[in-house]
Design a protein around this motif. Structure first.
Motif, PDB file in Angstrom:
ATOM      1  N   ARG A  73       0.663  -1.065   0.064  1.00 35.30           N
ATOM      2  CA  ARG A  73      -0.050  -0.269   0.052  1.00 35.30           C
ATOM      3  C   ARG A  73       0.877   1.305   0.044  1.00 35.30           C
ATOM      4  NH1 ARG A  73      -2.038   3.915   3.103  1.00 35.30           N
ATOM      5  NH2 ARG A  73      -0.822   3.113   4.796  1.00 35.30           N
ATOM      6  N   LEU A  74       1.868   1.252   0.880  1.00 36.17           N
ATOM      7  CA  LEU A  74       2.701   2.419   0.855  1.00 36.17           C
ATOM      8  C   LEU A  74       3.525   2.764  -0.286  1.00 36.17           C
ATOM      9  CD1 LEU A  74       4.304   1.867   4.441  1.00 36.17           C
ATOM     10  CD2 LEU A  74       2.681   3.974   3.587  1.00 36.17           C
ATOM     11  N   GLN A  75       3.858   1.541  -1.100  1.00 36.37           N
ATOM     12  CA  GLN A  75       4.552   1.616  -2.408  1.00 36.37           C
ATOM     13  C   GLN A  75       3.584   2.271  -3.602  1.00 36.37           C
ATOM     14  OE1 GLN A  75       6.114  -2.159  -3.535  1.00 36.37           O
ATOM     15  NE2 GLN A  75       7.534  -1.048  -4.932  1.00 36.37           N
ATOM     16  N   ASP A  76       2.275   1.651  -3.397  1.00 36.01           N
ATOM     17  CA  ASP A  76       1.274   2.254  -4.356  1.00 36.01           C
ATOM     18  C   ASP A  76       1.328   3.642  -4.273  1.00 36.01           C
ATOM     19  OD1 ASP A  76       1.250  -0.252  -5.541  1.00 36.01           O
ATOM     20  OD2 ASP A  76      -0.705  -0.644  -4.344  1.00 36.01           O
ATOM     21  N   VAL A  77       1.256   3.969  -2.816  1.00 32.31           N
ATOM     22  CA  VAL A  77       0.860   5.572  -2.616  1.00 32.31           C
ATOM     23  C   VAL A  77       1.973   6.535  -3.032  1.00 32.31           C
ATOM     24  CG1 VAL A  77       0.742   7.242  -0.626  1.00 32.31           C
ATOM     25  CG2 VAL A  77      -0.494   5.101  -0.625  1.00 32.31           C
ATOM     26  N   LYS A  81       1.924   9.255  -5.906  1.00 31.83           N
ATOM     27  CA  LYS A  81       2.693  10.564  -5.710  1.00 31.83           C
ATOM     28  C   LYS A  81       3.429  11.037  -6.801  1.00 31.83           C
ATOM     29  CE  LYS A  81       1.840  11.961  -1.107  1.00 31.83           C
ATOM     30  NZ  LYS A  81       2.443  12.159   0.267  1.00 31.83           N
ATOM     31  N   ARG A  82       4.251  10.081  -7.208  1.00 30.56           N
ATOM     32  CA  ARG A  82       5.195  10.429  -8.115  1.00 30.56           C
ATOM     33  C   ARG A  82       4.626  10.763  -9.669  1.00 30.56           C
ATOM     34  NH1 ARG A  82       7.723   5.548  -9.077  1.00 30.56           N
ATOM     35  NH2 ARG A  82       7.981   5.429  -6.952  1.00 30.56           N
ATOM     36  N   LYS A  85      -0.820  11.923  -8.950  1.00 28.54           N
ATOM     37  CA  LYS A  85      -2.169  11.136  -8.727  1.00 28.54           C
ATOM     38  C   LYS A  85      -2.656  10.964  -7.248  1.00 28.54           C
ATOM     39  CE  LYS A  85      -3.019  10.460 -13.237  1.00 28.54           C
ATOM     40  NZ  LYS A  85      -4.039  11.302 -13.748  1.00 28.54           N
ATOM     41  N   GLY A  86      -1.558  11.390  -6.282  1.00 33.23           N
ATOM     42  CA  GLY A  86      -1.574  11.172  -5.003  1.00 33.23           C
ATOM     43  C   GLY A  86      -3.054  11.973  -4.394  1.00 33.23           C
ATOM     44  N   ALA A  87      -3.110  12.068  -3.177  1.00 33.18           N
ATOM     45  CA  ALA A  87      -4.074  12.831  -2.457  1.00 33.18           C
ATOM     46  C   ALA A  87      -3.485  14.426  -2.046  1.00 33.18           C
ATOM     47  CB  ALA A  87      -4.285  12.273  -0.858  1.00 33.18           C
TER      48      ALA A  87
END
Length: 101
Positions: A73-77, A81-82, A85-87
């Motif tokens: 999950r942390l890798q997907d977040v 972000k990179r 498309k992140g929050a």
């Protein structure tokens, strides 16, 4: 025939002897459900305790357990972000002068 007053007195005495509630007007009291035994404890015994990996990791840090779903999950977040498309970032200050209607 017995007088209604004697019947009500008899009913009161009967309720006190058998430890039931005196309810001359047959109002719903929910006594049936309040007398029933609780279901929660037996349900808790039926289901086995769930394993919480995060809790185990906090209790025993020397084991160095890896929580694979959390790492993924942390890798997907980080990937999102990179790509931008992140929050969105949280606001630092509240807007004081809003438009009044």
């Amino acid at each position: 025939m017995a007088a209604p007053a004697r019947l009500t007195a008899l009913k009161k005495l009967q309720c006190s002897i058998f430890q039931t509630t005196y309810n001359p007007h047959n109002v719903r009291t929910g006594a049936k459900y309040l007398r029933a035994r609780l279901r929660g404890p037996s349900m808790m015994e039926y289901y086995p305790p769930t394993l919480n990996i995060a809790k185990i990791m906090r209790q025993y840090p020397e084991l160095e357990i890896v929580n694979e779903p959390e790492v993924t999950r942390l890798q997907d977040v980080a990937d999102k972000k990179r790509r931008g498309k992140g929050a969105p970032k949280k606001k630092k200050e509240k807007v004081k002068d809003k438009k009044k209607r």
